[in-house]
Design an enzyme around this catalytic site. Structure first.
Site, PDB file in Angstrom:
ATOM      1  N   THR A 106     111.324  -7.378  31.065  1.00 17.48           N
ATOM      2  CA  THR A 106     111.220  -7.675  32.524  1.00 17.48           C
ATOM      3  C   THR A 106     111.856  -6.578  33.285  1.00 17.48           C
ATOM      4  O   THR A 106     112.713  -6.013  33.243  1.00 17.48           O
ATOM      5  CB  THR A 106     111.953  -9.171  32.753  1.00 17.48           C
ATOM      6  OG1 THR A 106     112.171  -9.162  34.371  1.00 17.48           O
ATOM      7  CG2 THR A 106     113.431  -9.029  32.101  1.00 17.48           C
ATOM      8  N   ASP A 107     111.287  -6.309  34.618  1.00 20.10           N
ATOM      9  CA  ASP A 107     111.731  -5.387  35.500  1.00 20.10           C
ATOM     10  C   ASP A 107     113.115  -5.814  35.984  1.00 20.10           C
ATOM     11  O   ASP A 107     113.913  -5.017  36.451  1.00 20.10           O
ATOM     12  CB  ASP A 107     110.948  -5.232  36.790  1.00 20.10           C
ATOM     13  CG  ASP A 107     110.605  -6.287  37.561  1.00 20.10           C
ATOM     14  OD1 ASP A 107     111.088  -7.673  37.328  1.00 20.10           O
ATOM     15  OD2 ASP A 107     109.711  -6.291  38.692  1.00 20.10           O
ATOM     16  N   GLU A 108     113.730  -7.080  35.726  1.00 22.75           N
ATOM     17  CA  GLU A 108     114.815  -7.647  36.177  1.00 22.75           C
ATOM     18  C   GLU A 108     115.851  -6.816  35.268  1.00 22.75           C
ATOM     19  O   GLU A 108     117.111  -6.958  36.058  1.00 22.75           O
ATOM     20  CB  GLU A 108     115.099  -9.009  36.186  1.00 22.75           C
ATOM     21  CG  GLU A 108     114.120  -9.594  37.026  1.00 22.75           C
ATOM     22  CD  GLU A 108     114.285 -11.319  36.998  1.00 22.75           C
ATOM     23  OE1 GLU A 108     115.295 -11.692  37.305  1.00 22.75           O
ATOM     24  OE2 GLU A 108     113.347 -12.059  37.202  1.00 22.75           O
ATOM     25  N   LYS A 136     118.275 -10.132  28.709  1.00 23.57           N
ATOM     26  CA  LYS A 136     116.899  -9.637  28.240  1.00 23.57           C
ATOM     27  C   LYS A 136     117.303  -8.068  28.389  1.00 23.57           C
ATOM     28  O   LYS A 136     116.637  -7.450  27.246  1.00 23.57           O
ATOM     29  CB  LYS A 136     115.914  -9.740  29.432  1.00 23.57           C
ATOM     30  CG  LYS A 136     115.451 -11.057  29.839  1.00 23.57           C
ATOM     31  CD  LYS A 136     114.588 -11.679  28.614  1.00 23.57           C
ATOM     32  CE  LYS A 136     113.309 -10.760  28.430  1.00 23.57           C
ATOM     33  NZ  LYS A 136     112.352 -11.530  27.426  1.00 23.57           N
ATOM     34  N   TYR A 139     120.549 -13.992  32.990  1.00 18.14           N
ATOM     35  CA  TYR A 139     119.119 -14.145  32.513  1.00 18.14           C
ATOM     36  C   TYR A 139     118.781 -12.509  32.407  1.00 18.14           C
ATOM     37  O   TYR A 139     118.389 -12.207  30.856  1.00 18.14           O
ATOM     38  CB  TYR A 139     117.918 -14.701  33.217  1.00 18.14           C
ATOM     39  CG  TYR A 139     116.847 -14.103  33.054  1.00 18.14           C
ATOM     40  CD1 TYR A 139     115.919 -14.555  31.683  1.00 18.14           C
ATOM     41  CD2 TYR A 139     115.923 -13.372  33.907  1.00 18.14           C
ATOM     42  CE1 TYR A 139     114.693 -14.144  31.653  1.00 18.14           C
ATOM     43  CE2 TYR A 139     114.476 -12.957  33.640  1.00 18.14           C
ATOM     44  CZ  TYR A 139     114.005 -13.474  32.567  1.00 18.14           C
ATOM     45  OH  TYR A 139     112.893 -12.648  32.139  1.00 18.14           O
TER      46      TYR A 139
HETATM   47  P1  NAD Z   1     108.233 -19.396  29.693  1.00 14.17           P
HETATM   48  O1  NAD Z   1     109.792 -19.925  30.097  1.00 14.17           O
HETATM   49  O2  NAD Z   1     106.982 -20.136  30.564  1.00 14.17           O
HETATM   50  O3  NAD Z   1     108.079 -19.757  28.190  1.00 14.17           O
HETATM   51  C1  NAD Z   1     108.604 -19.513  27.182  1.00 14.17           C
HETATM   52  C2  NAD Z   1     108.125 -19.890  26.000  1.00 14.17           C
HETATM   53  O4  NAD Z   1     109.263 -19.621  24.996  1.00 14.17           O
HETATM   54  C3  NAD Z   1     108.374 -21.532  26.049  1.00 14.17           C
HETATM   55  O5  NAD Z   1     107.044 -21.856  25.288  1.00 14.17           O
HETATM   56  C4  NAD Z   1     109.370 -21.871  25.191  1.00 14.17           C
HETATM   57  O6  NAD Z   1     109.252 -23.073  24.496  1.00 14.17           O
HETATM   58  C5  NAD Z   1     109.637 -20.665  24.167  1.00 14.17           C
HETATM   59  N1  NAD Z   1     111.122 -20.930  23.960  1.00 14.17           N
HETATM   60  C6  NAD Z   1     112.308 -20.756  24.278  1.00 14.17           C
HETATM   61  N2  NAD Z   1     113.277 -20.666  23.587  1.00 14.17           N
HETATM   62  C7  NAD Z   1     112.683 -20.424  22.372  1.00 14.17           C
HETATM   63  C8  NAD Z   1     113.303 -20.192  20.949  1.00 14.17           C
HETATM   64  N3  NAD Z   1     114.911 -20.084  20.900  1.00 14.17           N
HETATM   65  N4  NAD Z   1     112.378 -20.157  20.031  1.00 14.17           N
HETATM   66  C9  NAD Z   1     111.134 -20.200  20.163  1.00 14.17           C
HETATM   67  N5  NAD Z   1     110.609 -20.410  21.407  1.00 14.17           N
HETATM   68  C10 NAD Z   1     111.388 -20.424  22.264  1.00 14.17           C
HETATM   69  O7  NAD Z   1     108.266 -17.827  30.046  1.00 14.17           O
HETATM   70  P2  NAD Z   1     107.394 -16.637  30.585  1.00 14.17           P
HETATM   71  O8  NAD Z   1     107.415 -16.979  32.050  1.00 14.17           O
HETATM   72  O9  NAD Z   1     105.816 -16.995  29.825  1.00 14.17           O
HETATM   73  O10 NAD Z   1     107.917 -15.364  29.954  1.00 14.17           O
HETATM   74  C11 NAD Z   1     107.625 -15.034  28.922  1.00 14.17           C
HETATM   75  C12 NAD Z   1     108.276 -13.834  28.581  1.00 14.17           C
HETATM   76  O11 NAD Z   1     108.072 -12.793  29.503  1.00 14.17           O
HETATM   77  C13 NAD Z   1     109.731 -13.869  28.732  1.00 14.17           C
HETATM   78  O12 NAD Z   1     110.598 -13.258  27.618  1.00 14.17           O
HETATM   79  C14 NAD Z   1     110.168 -13.225  29.964  1.00 14.17           C
HETATM   80  O13 NAD Z   1     111.454 -12.719  29.923  1.00 14.17           O
HETATM   81  C15 NAD Z   1     109.027 -12.183  30.183  1.00 14.17           C
HETATM   82  N6  NAD Z   1     108.874 -11.941  31.574  1.00 14.17           N
HETATM   83  C16 NAD Z   1     108.297 -13.100  32.326  1.00 14.17           C
HETATM   84  C17 NAD Z   1     107.811 -12.673  33.776  1.00 14.17           C
HETATM   85  C18 NAD Z   1     107.327 -13.713  34.531  1.00 14.17           C
HETATM   86  O14 NAD Z   1     107.065 -13.385  35.854  1.00 14.17           O
HETATM   87  N7  NAD Z   1     107.171 -14.911  34.133  1.00 14.17           N
HETATM   88  C19 NAD Z   1     108.032 -11.289  34.061  1.00 14.17           C
HETATM   89  C20 NAD Z   1     108.431 -10.171  33.258  1.00 14.17           C
HETATM   90  C21 NAD Z   1     108.451 -10.706  31.960  1.00 14.17           C
END
Ligand code: NAD
Length: 339
Positions: free
Chosen positions: A125-127, A157, A153
């Site tokens: 993430t950009d965070e 990451k 968080y």
């Molecule tokens: P989300 O919270 O919607 O989904 C996370 C998924 O991971 C869920 O299905 C959860 O059940 C699963 N999970 C959690 N802990 C787990 C574990 N220990 N073992 C197996 N599965 C597990 O998240 P998201 O928004 O879809 O983000 C997905 C990824 O993208 C993350 O790594 C996040 O850091 C990154 N990201 C998100 C954004 C955003 O805007 N949402 C932006 C940049 C990066």
């Protein structure tokens, strides 16, 4: 190709699975997800009908389970989306963020080391770069920007990213990392800004906006993120980091007003609430590297993406109604109703 997608029952992971099933129908996708509060099997209903898709419920931090999956499924590629992903929850309880985001990533990397892999991709993430001041619109995060995290968080990451880099350097694991800006689109869990505002507005509930609402985020339609990851898997250079962002910066309050306008709801639904602790002011990605090296650019304009997203939430009430009852309601009351 056998592709393990962890966290595929969540927001971006599920969109990535649908993207890959359509774009690369000869690949086999194995989704590994613990199904935390953020994971939802209903999201994967249509994928379950495909012969080249398999779901395995497992925790990425469970070494024995992960090794068993690698032995059985023999992945060529791992794309790690699995994470605890909500900043507010990390402020309340950081430990599970370390367990999943750091330990979980290390277990996946160890499995790649033990069984071999053609590519391990870390979805970051950009965070991890911290934030930028609002009065310096000339500043952007590049891949060279120092990591400087603000929340548990983002710290977890960043810890994961550093492990990925270390495993590449020390054990020669063929890794790539992508650092994307804020995503929006279908299947986004209702606790995050855009779905929260759509759902509250649809129910004529107050729309809680942190602080002065002027915090700026760089929004990207989720499908554009999936496309970028696909390109990195195909053409990205091993050992590299790629920033992903669409030069689409918006103040939170403007995003909220756009949603209200789209739904024909009044602005007096907006309610300013106590700011998030350590709230980052501005995120802004410089995507030059992925654009020049891999030819990626976002295809969905914010104006179109937000229309599609609002329409999706209007047409999928059953999906989010199921989520906002039960545990989510307790969380919501703790976060907003008692402020
Ligand atoms: P989300 O919270 O919607 O989904 C996370 C998924 O991971 C869920 O299905 C959860 O059940 C699963 N999970 C959690 N802990 C787990 C574990 N220990 N073992 C197996 N599965 C597990 O998240 P998201 O928004 O879809 O983000 C997905 C990824 O993208 C993350 O790594 C996040 O850091 C990154 N990201 C998100 C954004 C955003 O805007 N949402 C932006 C940049 C990066």
């Amino acid at each position: 190709m056998n592709i393990i997608v962890t966290g595929g029952a969540g927001f971006i992971g599920s969109n990535f699975i649908y993207y890959m099933l359509k774009k690369h129908p000869s690949d086999r996708i194995i989704c590994v997800d613990k199904l935390t509060y953020a994971g939802n099997l209903e999201t994967l209903e249509s994928a379950m009908e495909k012969k080249n898709f398999k779901f395995i419920r497992a925790d990425i931090a469970d070494r024995r389970a992960v090794y068993r999956i690698f032995e059985q499924e023999k992945p060529d590629i791992v794309v790690n989306f699995a994470a605890e992903s909500h900043v507010d929850r990390s402020i309340e309880n950081p430990e599970i963020f370390l367990q999943t985001n750091v330990i979980g990533t290390s277990v996946l990397l160890d499995a790649c080391r033990k069984y071999g892999i053609d590519r391990y991709h870390q979805v970051s993430t950009d965070e991890v770069y911290g934030d930028l001041p609002l009065d310096r619109p000339d500043l952007f995060f590049t891949e060279e920007t120092n990591l400087k995290t603000s929340s548990p968080y983002s710290a977890s990451k960043a810890g994961a990213d550093l492990l990925v880099m270390a495993y590449h350097r020390t054990y020669k694991i063929p890794t790539t990392i992508s650092r994307c800006s804020n995503n929006y689109g279908p299947y986004h869990f209702p606790e995050k800004l855009i779905p929260l505002m759509i759902i509250n507005a649809l129910s004529d509930k107050k729309l809680p906006v942190y602080g002065d609402g002027k915090n700026v985020r760089d929004w990207l339609y989720v499908e554009d993120h999936c496309h970028a990851i696909d390109l990195i898997l195909q053409k990205g250079r091993v050992g590299e980091v790629y920033n992903i962002g669409g030069h689409n910066e918006r103040a939170n309050i403007d995003v909220v007003k756009t949603i209200l306008k789209e739904l024909g709801k009044p602005e007096d639904l907006i309610e300013y609430v106590t700011d998030r602790k350590g709230h980052d002011r501005r995120y802004a990605i410089d995507p030059t590297k992925i654009h020049t090296e891999l030819g990626w650019e976002p295809e969905t304009k914010f104006e179109d993406g937000i229309k599609k997203t609002v329409k999706w939430y209007l047409e999928h009430r059953d999906w989010w109604m199921g989520i906002i009852s039960g545990d989510y309601q307790t969380y919501y009351e703790r976060m907003y109703d008692k402020r």
